[in-house]
Design an enzyme around this catalytic site. Structure first.
Site, short mmCIF file in Angstrom:
data_model
loop_
_atom_site.label_atom_id
_atom_site.label_comp_id
_atom_site.label_asym_id
_atom_site.label_seq_id
_atom_site.Cartn_x
_atom_site.Cartn_y
_atom_site.Cartn_z
N ASP A 1 -1.79 6.37 6.49
CA ASP A 1 -2.82 5.44 6.07
C ASP A 1 -3.04 4.48 7.24
OD1 ASP A 1 -4.33 3.37 5.07
OD2 ASP A 1 -3.09 3.01 3.30
N TRP B 1 0.83 -1.21 0.00
CA TRP B 1 0.00 0.00 0.00
C TRP B 1 0.86 1.26 0.00
CZ3 TRP B 1 -4.10 -1.85 -1.80
CH2 TRP B 1 -4.55 -3.11 -1.41
N LYS C 1 -12.19 -2.39 7.69
CA LYS C 1 -11.43 -3.27 8.57
C LYS C 1 -11.86 -3.03 10.03
CE LYS C 1 -8.02 -3.13 4.98
NZ LYS C 1 -7.92 -4.49 4.47
#
Lengths: 360, 360
Positions: free
Chosen positions: B172, B103, B196
């Site tokens: 993030d 990511w 999540k």
């Protein structure tokens, strides 16, 4: 459960009750698998099947040719205002837009960031009361596409037929997709936020001809390229799973009730009831000109603002909800999308008749 | 209803069961008002109250200072990879990134479209098995920000403490937001896809210091400016209503169970059970180095691929679902986010013990 109200909201809007009931079961325990729908990995075989079926139903119900991709994107129709020119219009290239309301105006603003925009028609000076006939504008031969909004939610206007021009069509069909059959092959791209005729908010359906996927420049961020999503069947990143699932349920319902052709007939009947009521008295005035009237959104005014406020208050109390007009038009608006029952329109007409009698 | 399985999916992931049950009721008839939650106009007082409460709970649970905005955006965390530099980095300006997994690598790729990117640390050559200590990298004084991924879902690494540097932090936190207390005032911007630790897919929470809203250039499309959404309290266009609503329910649950501090304690306990099991035998090998281990995602390998396939098959049959590792690491992965019950971790540990005995 208390009685279900009639919801005239312009969007998010009423959905088939059976869709809500099925979603309520799956959300806790998806198909009896001991896991909730919104807990499923988007890469699980269960969810992949949901997404595949939803796409297949859209293809079937809209008659999408095989050389078109159907994408499930995020960001609302508002994100398509810039994604269309960002992907399809290079600096120096020209595109033609029809300015028929707030949403086309916003799209024109974004397109100007990317290329040359020609506004071939505008009804802005006359209050966006109409959409153009084909003979009221021309499209320059070097225009990359002709962009229009097929139905204008706020002003209650709708193209009675799609523009017939020598140009690739691009349409924002957010508020009337699947309300009538459309020949997709005439279009380069069609998009629609789901929250009017297709499902809940949170997903935007984009139908794009596949030769257009390669037009995008390499300076465009990965997530903003249609190609990125087309190559991964809308699974490049986690998609808005719940909204896609609900669109699938609405598509199943739509297929059951006869598809876009059956909807067109029903939508015309529902709208005719309302317009006949409006035309039968001077008490109500429709906003749109007659030949541009929408079957989806019916904005109208009463003699005074005070009467409009009273009307909305009494209607709400009678279980007719969401009738307040958009602030830019004022007055009242009845949004009667595919899933809005005819029975609710009849109840509104009856309420309007009584209200005019008692207050006229 | 059949027994509820234990869902170790990396996201979309398990949610509190009470959240699913409440959503199932509201989706058909919101608070008994005769209208379904996903049929509510986003401008209705009912939905505005939902959005306001959700924001207030995030502010409370994360201790968000008053000079920060909390935004509900679409497009997933993947869209933040470009929105961050598009809004905060001008051509010629520099930003520092820590490359600790897939990511961060994707974010680095997008940032290069907008400015000069300095990768101050990378664990890529050694399989992304760790995150850096503060003394392992430097941030150039003329860097606009330091960008990092607080928890790496795929590799099971997590910053044990946030970087302590003379730089504005941007993180993030998609896979560990609210898993522990964080001092938001050290950050310029925090973002997290909801699917999540916060709710279902379809909404991305962005927390941004308000002085950063004005950095954006005027060539940026309206929908891609944080300022656009900040000025309209995330209601510039139709937001992903259902996902926001669910985040609100998860926040209520989180508050009830003690907030981020209580979660940190529980997450440490759950993770310790698994790591102790892994460390107690040569049969299992954890992917991450010990001082970088995540409390959220625990990837591990077995002696052979065949045993891994057998392990996953038998675990699934035993109601332990979603344990297949990401293709880039292989093997197995247990994702044990906030809402994952300790009971499920205990069951997995017991299953692992037996499996090692029977196959070791």
């Amino acid at each position: 459960m208390p009685e279900r109200i009639f919801n005239f909201s312009p969007g998010p809007a009423v959905l088939p009750y059976s869709v809500l009931q099925e979603a309520a079961v799956d959300i806790v325990n998806f198909k009896g698998k001991g896991i909730g729908l919104i807990e499923l990995s988007h890469r699980s075989k269960e969810f992949m099947a949901v997404a595949d079926e939803t796409e297949a139903l859209i293809r079937e119900l809209m008659g999408v040719p095989t050389n078109y991709k159907v994408l499930f994107l995020q960001g609302g129709a508002s994100s398509q205002f810039f994604m269309v020119p960002m992907n399809l219009l290079q600096a120096g290239q020209k595109a033609t837009y029809l300015n028929t309301g707030v949403w086309s105006k916003k799209a024109i603003k974004e397109a100007k960031l990317f290329g040359q925009v020609e506004v071939a028609y505008s009804s802005e000076e006359t209050g966006f009361k109409r959409v153009p006939r084909d003979d009221e504008y021309t499209v320059a031969p070097d225009s990359e596409y002709l962009y229009f909004v097929s139905n204008n939610t706020i002003y209650g206007t709708q193209f009675p037929t799609m523009p017939n021009k020598e140009a690739m069509l691009i349409a924002d069909m957010s508020s009337d997709i699947l309300a009538r059959p459309v020949d997709v092959s005439k279009f380069g791209l069609i998009f629609a936020g789901a929250q009017k005729n297709m499902g809940p908010a949170g997903v935007t359906v984009v139908i794009i001809r596949d030769d257009l996927l390669d037009r995008v420049g390499d300076k465009v961020p990965t997530m903003l390229k249609y190609k990125t999503h087309a190559e991964k069947d809308s699974m490049f990143n986690t998609p808005p799973c719940f909204s896609i699932y609900c669109v699938g349920l609405v598509m199943k319902w739509l297929k059951q009730v006869g598809g876009a052709a059956a909807m067109e007939k029903l939508n015309r009947e529902k709208a005719a009831l309302l317009y006949e009521m409006i035309d039968s008295t001077d008490f109500y005035r429709g906003h749109a000109e007659k030949d541009s009237r929408s079957t989806m959104n019916v904005p109208f005014n009463l003699p005074t603002k005070e009467l409009e406020a009273k009307f909305i208050g009494e209607a709400t109390a009678a279980g007719l909800d969401g009738l307040k007009g958009h602030r830019s038009v004022g007055g009242c608006r009845a949004s009667i999308y595919n899933a809005f029952p005819k029975e609710g329109v009849e109840k509104l007409v009856s309420f309007m008749t009584d209200f005019a009698k008692n207050n006229g």
